[in-house]
Design an enzyme around this catalytic site. Structure first.
Site, mmCIF file in Angstrom:
data_model
loop_
_atom_site.group_PDB
_atom_site.id
_atom_site.type_symbol
_atom_site.label_atom_id
_atom_site.label_comp_id
_atom_site.label_asym_id
_atom_site.label_seq_id
_atom_site.Cartn_x
_atom_site.Cartn_y
_atom_site.Cartn_z
ATOM 1 N N ASP A 171 0.838 -1.210 0.000
ATOM 2 C CA ASP A 171 0.000 0.000 0.000
ATOM 3 C C ASP A 171 0.871 1.257 0.000
ATOM 4 O O ASP A 171 0.552 2.247 -0.675
ATOM 5 C CB ASP A 171 -0.918 -0.001 1.219
ATOM 6 C CG ASP A 171 -2.059 -1.008 1.095
ATOM 7 O OD1 ASP A 171 -2.246 -1.557 -0.012
ATOM 8 O OD2 ASP A 171 -2.760 -1.243 2.100
ATOM 9 N N ASP B 41 -2.549 -3.157 -8.691
ATOM 10 C CA ASP B 41 -1.430 -2.288 -9.074
ATOM 11 C C ASP B 41 -1.558 -1.838 -10.532
ATOM 12 O O ASP B 41 -0.586 -1.357 -11.117
ATOM 13 C CB ASP B 41 -0.098 -3.007 -8.858
ATOM 14 C CG ASP B 41 0.017 -4.263 -9.717
ATOM 15 O OD1 ASP B 41 -0.977 -5.003 -9.820
ATOM 16 O OD2 ASP B 41 1.095 -4.504 -10.285
#
Length: 312
Positions: free
Chosen positions: A209, A235
């Site tokens: 994160d 992602d």
């Protein structure tokens, strides 16, 4: 069927005054100068005063100081003509919402309606009927704030602050319409982080994160105001790049790739790279444009990652 009598009941003045004083609706009567001549129990409860504290006082004491002069002018016009001169009040007899203050200085939202009355001697008074709508206004504010939060959640990715998938694809569709209408160039880039699953497996999702947050900040610093950065999911990122050619878009994404490759992210100082596919719009639908950019992205991955490929 026999007709029922419709004649109104005959109340004495004393009986009417008793009714006014005992009704749960807050009522006050002010004279031509704006001083309280009568306040019922409900009015006193609403504002937190005893009756003797209000009688003879000016009604503007219930307002914030900055509103008092305006209300005095409105009151004088109302007494003279029966009309409200200020657009905030509206048409004669219209209801108006006001922010007032109680004895403790706390704000109260009220709905007020006034009527102009004369007594047997020709003296003019203003009778005002007041309803506390503070809870209603508080609920309105809560709903408005909740809607704003929901809108923000729908428009932006909570983790990165980038546009959400839905908002980003809507933006892309809008840019496609702009291209079709005006013919300005339009490019997109689909970006994928290299080895991101392995980073998550090795260092944990919290570090993953942090990387996404860092890349989002890098994109905000690198892109133009007219561009859009979108988190499609995980992602996978999308850049919408209007007004530039395929070569210019490729150069812009290449600069982002180089900056990321030379930047250490997170407290672990991890080196992260990206692969990207860049495509120029060419009279196709959104899905076809995204698919060409995806194919270019996978071609970059197959060629060794950490590179940018143009769509065919």
């Amino acid at each position: 069927m026999p007709q029922r009598s419709t004649s109104p009941p005959h109340f004495s003045d004393a009986a009417l005054m008793t009714l006014i004083r005992s009704t749960p609706l807050a009522i006050c009567i002010t004279d031509a100068e704006g001083h309280f001549q009568m306040v019922n129990a409900a009015y006193c409860r609403l504002y937190g005063y005893a009756e003797e504290e209000l009688l003879g006082e000016e009604f503007t004491m219930m307002l914030a100081p900055e509103h008092r002069d305006m209300m005095r002018r409105i009151h004088r016009t109302f007494i003279e003509t029966g009309e409200d001169s200020d657009p905030l009040i509206g048409t004669p007899g219209a209801r108006a919402e006001w922010e007032v203050v109680n004895r403790q200085g706390q704000p109260i939202s009220v709905l007020a309606e006034a009527v102009r009355v004369e007594d047997d001697q020709g003296n003019v008074y203003k009778a005002t009927f007041v309803v506390d709508i503070s809870e209603h206004k508080a609920l309105e504010r809560s709903l408005r704030e909740a809607n704003q939060r929901l809108t923000k959640i729908a428009m932006y990715d909570e983790l990165t602050g980038l546009q959400s998938r839905r908002a980003g694809l809507d933006r892309l569709e809008a840019e496609i319409h702009e291209h079709q209408r005006y013919g300005q160039p339009l490019c997109i880039a689909v970006i994928d982080l290299d080895g991101f699953k392995q980073i998550n497996d090795t260092h944990g999702h919290a570090i993953g994160d942090e990387i996404l947050v860092g890349i989002a900040e890098l994109l905000r610093q690198s892109l133009r105001e007219s561009d859009a950065a979108v988190r499609l999911g995980g992602d996978e990122l999308l850049l919408v790049l209007p007004g530039i050619s395929l070569d210019q878009a490729t150069q812009a994404v290449e600069r982002i790739r180089q900056t990321l490759a030379s930047t250490s992210l997170t407290s672990h100082a991890l080196e992260v790279t990206l692969s990207a596919g860049v495509a120029a719009y060419r009279d196709e639908n959104q899905d076809a444009l995204l698919e060409r950019a995806d194919r270019a992205l996978y071609r970059a991955k197959r060629r060794g990652r950490n590179r940018v490929a143009q769509a065919r």
